[in-house]
Write a protein that holds these residues in place. Structure first.
Motif, PDB file in Angstrom:
ATOM      1  N   ALA A  34       0.839  -1.217   0.000  1.00  0.00           N
ATOM      2  CA  ALA A  34       0.000   0.000   0.000  1.00  0.00           C
ATOM      3  C   ALA A  34       0.872   1.264   0.000  1.00  0.00           C
ATOM      4  O   ALA A  34       1.883   1.322  -0.688  1.00  0.00           O
ATOM      5  CB  ALA A  34      -0.970  -0.038   1.182  1.00  0.00           C
ATOM      6  N   ASN A  35       0.478   2.276   0.793  1.00  0.00           N
ATOM      7  CA  ASN A  35       1.180   3.551   0.757  1.00  0.00           C
ATOM      8  C   ASN A  35       2.649   3.444   1.156  1.00  0.00           C
ATOM      9  O   ASN A  35       3.511   4.038   0.494  1.00  0.00           O
ATOM     10  CB  ASN A  35       0.453   4.580   1.642  1.00  0.00           C
TER      11      ASN A  35
ATOM     12  N   ILE B 211       4.931   2.529  -1.755  1.00  0.00           N
ATOM     13  CA  ILE B 211       5.225   3.619  -2.703  1.00  0.00           C
ATOM     14  C   ILE B 211       6.300   4.533  -2.123  1.00  0.00           C
ATOM     15  O   ILE B 211       7.287   4.870  -2.787  1.00  0.00           O
ATOM     16  CB  ILE B 211       3.946   4.434  -2.986  1.00  0.00           C
TER      17      ILE B 211
ATOM     18  N   ALA C 168      -1.955   1.580  -8.169  1.00  0.00           N
ATOM     19  CA  ALA C 168      -1.634   2.761  -7.366  1.00  0.00           C
ATOM     20  C   ALA C 168      -0.125   2.848  -7.134  1.00  0.00           C
ATOM     21  O   ALA C 168       0.442   3.946  -7.095  1.00  0.00           O
ATOM     22  CB  ALA C 168      -2.373   2.699  -6.027  1.00  0.00           C
TER      23      ALA C 168
ATOM     24  N   GLN D 215       1.467   4.246 -10.273  1.00  0.00           N
ATOM     25  CA  GLN D 215       1.173   5.672 -10.406  1.00  0.00           C
ATOM     26  C   GLN D 215       1.992   6.469  -9.400  1.00  0.00           C
ATOM     27  O   GLN D 215       2.520   7.529  -9.719  1.00  0.00           O
ATOM     28  CB  GLN D 215      -0.324   5.920 -10.176  1.00  0.00           C
ATOM     29  N   GLY D 216       2.099   5.941  -8.187  1.00  0.00           N
ATOM     30  CA  GLY D 216       2.808   6.659  -7.133  1.00  0.00           C
ATOM     31  C   GLY D 216       4.294   6.810  -7.394  1.00  0.00           C
ATOM     32  O   GLY D 216       4.886   7.824  -7.040  1.00  0.00           O
TER      33      GLY D 216
ATOM     34  N   LYS E  12      -9.619   3.911  -1.392  1.00  0.00           N
ATOM     35  CA  LYS E  12      -8.687   3.453  -0.382  1.00  0.00           C
ATOM     36  C   LYS E  12      -7.243   3.526  -0.838  1.00  0.00           C
ATOM     37  O   LYS E  12      -6.326   3.501  -0.024  1.00  0.00           O
ATOM     38  CB  LYS E  12      -9.022   2.016   0.038  1.00  0.00           C
ATOM     39  N   ASP E  13      -7.004   3.601  -2.126  1.00  0.00           N
ATOM     40  CA  ASP E  13      -5.632   3.614  -2.617  1.00  0.00           C
ATOM     41  C   ASP E  13      -5.008   4.996  -2.434  1.00  0.00           C
ATOM     42  O   ASP E  13      -5.698   6.010  -2.527  1.00  0.00           O
ATOM     43  CB  ASP E  13      -5.586   3.245  -4.098  1.00  0.00           C
ATOM     44  N   PRO E  14      -3.673   5.048  -2.198  1.00  0.00           N
ATOM     45  CA  PRO E  14      -3.031   6.352  -2.079  1.00  0.00           C
ATOM     46  C   PRO E  14      -3.122   7.119  -3.401  1.00  0.00           C
ATOM     47  O   PRO E  14      -3.100   6.525  -4.477  1.00  0.00           O
ATOM     48  CB  PRO E  14      -1.573   6.017  -1.750  1.00  0.00           C
TER      49      PRO E  14
ATOM     50  N   THR F 219      -1.752  10.333  -5.878  1.00  0.00           N
ATOM     51  CA  THR F 219      -0.462  10.950  -6.184  1.00  0.00           C
ATOM     52  C   THR F 219      -0.626  12.420  -6.532  1.00  0.00           C
ATOM     53  O   THR F 219      -1.503  12.796  -7.302  1.00  0.00           O
ATOM     54  CB  THR F 219       0.188  10.215  -7.370  1.00  0.00           C
TER      55      THR F 219
ATOM     56  N   ASN G  83      -3.707  10.073   1.269  1.00  0.00           N
ATOM     57  CA  ASN G  83      -4.644   8.966   1.494  1.00  0.00           C
ATOM     58  C   ASN G  83      -5.464   9.249   2.741  1.00  0.00           C
ATOM     59  O   ASN G  83      -5.048  10.004   3.621  1.00  0.00           O
ATOM     60  CB  ASN G  83      -3.919   7.623   1.586  1.00  0.00           C
TER      61      ASN G  83
END
Lengths: 386, 295
Positions: free
Chosen positions: A237-238, A241, A266, A269-270, B117-119, B121, B215
């Motif tokens: 998840a975050n 990234i 995600a 993209q991040g 829910k996804d971060p 950018t 997020n």
């Protein structure tokens, strides 16, 4: 006026016929009436956050059932799937399980749920004595085993074992890890330490982070200063990234394997696009790279894709494997719940897309390291390297 | 200990500390005029990042996206004050604080529903270049974070010290009834301060999002650490709150680097605990203060 008496022949026919019907009824209690559908209950998260993977699983179930029926079903009986949606709600999942398991016509149950929900159902599995074949990542689903609960897909420890085995094969001597402080992260860290040391490698840095963290400079600098030959990044998840961006900023250049769960749209993209992920290593289930693996895996994957009507993705193949091992067990059983359960526990090296199935009385994980391949992210996709 | 490593730990911690400092400032400003500890302050930072990311996804250029995020933050701050706190202004403090917790939960859920829910950018304002600052490798966005934090702090302190509005805010922090008797419209002032807190939080969130991603869960951590900073300022002194926020960011980064990453939160909260004990006089009065308070 007296009633005519039945002739002896008619009486004999009546008695014989009644006996036959009684026999059929008795066998039906164990196996279902000949010609009656064989019902398999299924629980999946068709809606809610888990639908992202669970729906594909359920599509895999349905595709297999369709192909199975096309081959004649189970002893001439059509396989009928009763699919319930838990809406990614564990309470709904348990209620769905109780409903399906309480129905005497349910011969087996398939589950496409997250690990925590599946663990909750494992805890009550033996109350209902119905064989359950379930997805889920954590080892606890299959070890220690519940007599009626059987897991699909390699366990979390297999991923660590496979990663350590790859590092050993490459001749790396030192390894560093970065894992979350939650239970899953610490389990991975413990397993990696165990397997790395068993493979003769030294763990030179074992850093941790909290899921809510946004600054990983301290951990990454310490890993950089420890100069490992190989780095396992267990973030998702975050954090995945941010860690990836920060390790690029800090110029950590050692080979790095990442958790497959981290690599999402995600994530790309991040980090600035798929091209930024070039060179990342990851231990991938064979179901995700089936076309490259060859042998039974590729053959079964093609069957799955043909039944789906489109190329099968990883979770389709896990659903397919769930159904595959169930059919295998049913063929070797009398079709009763107990019979299917007993047959499942005898599975040894049964070919499947995500690795051969082996269950034992002490281990119901099912698939293992043989269902994993090390891959490198190259040219915008995963490419098998080992 | 080499200087490059120390510099990396300290300066990256300072960047995170800037956000904690702005959250702490928001806590103190709101508490000064309303007497309420606003636990939704961290969520304004989160919403600034999420709003900026979503507006950029919709195709808006960077500057309008950030400005609109700031306006959204200000509007949410005003909305919170007018709709949830003004009606209960005379209620006990614990009710008002609980309401702010509820608002925080609603804002988080709203961000989850709208943003997913996804971060999300937000690209770096000046690209993704990595700079060498005192032997530390820092993304160029760090300069935006430092610069906007410094600008907001300077602007806030100028407002508090040099304007009638600021004097009115300081008067409320000393004695609200007296301020009211002096003709200060406390209710209007509270609305303005909550708007300022929301706007500054949203700006901070939009500026830091290229480094931290945006997020829906980000506000919790910012809120908690900003709260620690506000405690250092006793919910009265903006200056001490800012120093507290910056200090917590640096301390937790140094703790992660030199002690253990597993203990960084324990160290940060340990520093808070030590400060509270020292401020409470435990080490000066020792047992005497405890027996005195019980008699």
């Amino acid at each position: 006026m007296r009633q005519p008496r039945l002739s002896k022949l008619t009486r004999r026919c009546f008695v014989a016929g009644s006996g036959a019907l009684a026999t059929l009824a008795a066998s039906g209690l164990a196996r279902g009436q000949s010609g009656e559908d064989f019902r398999i209950g299924a629980i999946a998260s068709l809606t809610g956050p888990a639908a992202a993977f669970s729906k594909d699983y359920a599509d895999g179930f349905n595709a297999y059932a369709k192909a199975w029926n096309a081959r004649g079903g189970y002893n001439g009986r059509k396989i009928a799937i009763s699919l319930l949606d838990d809406e990614t709600n564990p309470v709904n999942a348990v209620n769905a399980f109780r409903k399906l398991a309480s129905d005497a016509k349910t011969g087996a149950i398939w589950m496409a749920l997250g690990s925590q929900t599946a663990l909750g159902i494992k805890a009550i599995a033996s109350e209902f004595k119905v064989p359950i074949v379930s997805g889920g990542g954590v080892d606890e689903l299959g070890r220690p085993p519940d007599a009626w609960f059987f897991k699909v897909a390699p366990g979390a420890s297999d991923f660590m074992k496979g990663t350590a085995a790859y590092a050993q094969k490459k001749g790396y001597k030192t390894i560093a890890t970065l894992n979350a402080t939650d239970a899953f992260g610490q389990f991975e860290a413990k397993m990696m330490k165990q397997f790395a040391e068993a493979a003769g490698m030294k763990l030179v840095a074992a850093e941790t982070f909290a899921i809510a963290d946004t600054n990983f400079n301290a951990q990454l600098v310490k890993i950089r200063n420890a100069k490992p030959d190989f780095f396992y990044n267990g973030s998702t998840a975050n954090p995945a990234i941010l860690i990836y961006k920060q390790l690029k900023q800090l110029k950590l250049e050692m080979p790095m394997a990442i958790s497959l769960a981290a690599v999402t749209a995600a994530f790309f993209q991040g980090i600035g696009g798929r091209e930024q992920a070039e060179g990342i290593l990851g231990l991938i289930p064979t179901g995700a790279l089936a076309a490259d693996v060859g042998g039974e895996v590729t053959r079964l994957h093609k069957e799955c894709s043909d039944a789906l009507g489109k190329p099968a993705l990883l979770f389709h193949t896990l659903g397919w494997d769930t159904a595959l091992i169930t059919e295998w067990a049913m063929k070797g059983s009398d079709g009763s719940r107990q019979g299917i359960r007993d047959a499942l526990e005898k599975a040894k090296d049964v070919p499947a897309i995500n690795g051969p199935f082996t269950y034992t009385p002490t281990d119901h994980i099912g698939q293992d390291i043989r269902g994993l391949v090390m891959a490198e992210f190259k040219g915008g996709k995963w490419v098998k390297i080992s | 200990m080499d200087f490059a490593t120390f510099s990396q730990f300290a300066l990256s911690g300072l960047t995170t500390g800037c956000i904690y400092a702005l959250v702490a400032l928001g806590f103190v400003l709101c508490a000064n005029v309303s007497g309420v500890i606003n636990f939704a302050q961290g969520e304004f930072v989160m919403l600034g990042g999420v709003a900026a990311a979503l507006l950029l996804e919709f195709g808006l250029p960077l500057v309008p996206a950030v400005l609109i995020s700031v306006v959204i933050g200000a509007a949410l701050g005003m909305g919170q004050e007018r709709l949830t706190l003004a009606p209960v202004r005379t209620s006990p403090a614990f009710i008002q604080v609980t309401i702010t917790l509820g608002v925080a939960a609603i804002l988080r859920t709203g961000a989850l529903v709208v943003g997913g829910k996804d971060p999300l950018t937000v690209p770096g304002f000046s690209g993704e270049t990595v700079l060498d600052v005192l032997q530390a490798a820092l993304p160029v966005q760090t300069l935006w974070v430092w610069g906007s934090t410094a600008s907001l702090l300077v602007a806030t302190f100028w407002l508090l010290q040099r304007t009638d509005l600021g004097r009115a805010i300081r008067a409320c922090s000393i004695n609200v009834p007296a301020a009211r008797l002096m003709g200060i419209e406390v209710e209007r002032l509270t609305l303005i301060v909550f708007a300022m807190a929301g706007a500054s939080g949203a700006l901070a969130g939009a500026v830091v999002a290229p480094i931290t991603q945006a997020n829906w869960l980000a506000g919790l951590e910012f809120g908690l650490k900003g709260f620690i900073g506000a405690i250092f300022g006793n919910f009265r002194s903006p200056g001490l709150a800012v120093i507290g926020g910056l200090g917590i960011g640096v301390v937790e980064s140094l703790a992660a680097g030199y002690i253990s990453s597993a203990y960084k939160d324990a160290v940060a909260y340990g520093v808070l605990l030590a400060y509270l004990l020292v401020r409470g006089g435990v080490f000066v009065y020792g047992r005497a203060s405890l027996s005195h308070s019980s008699s």
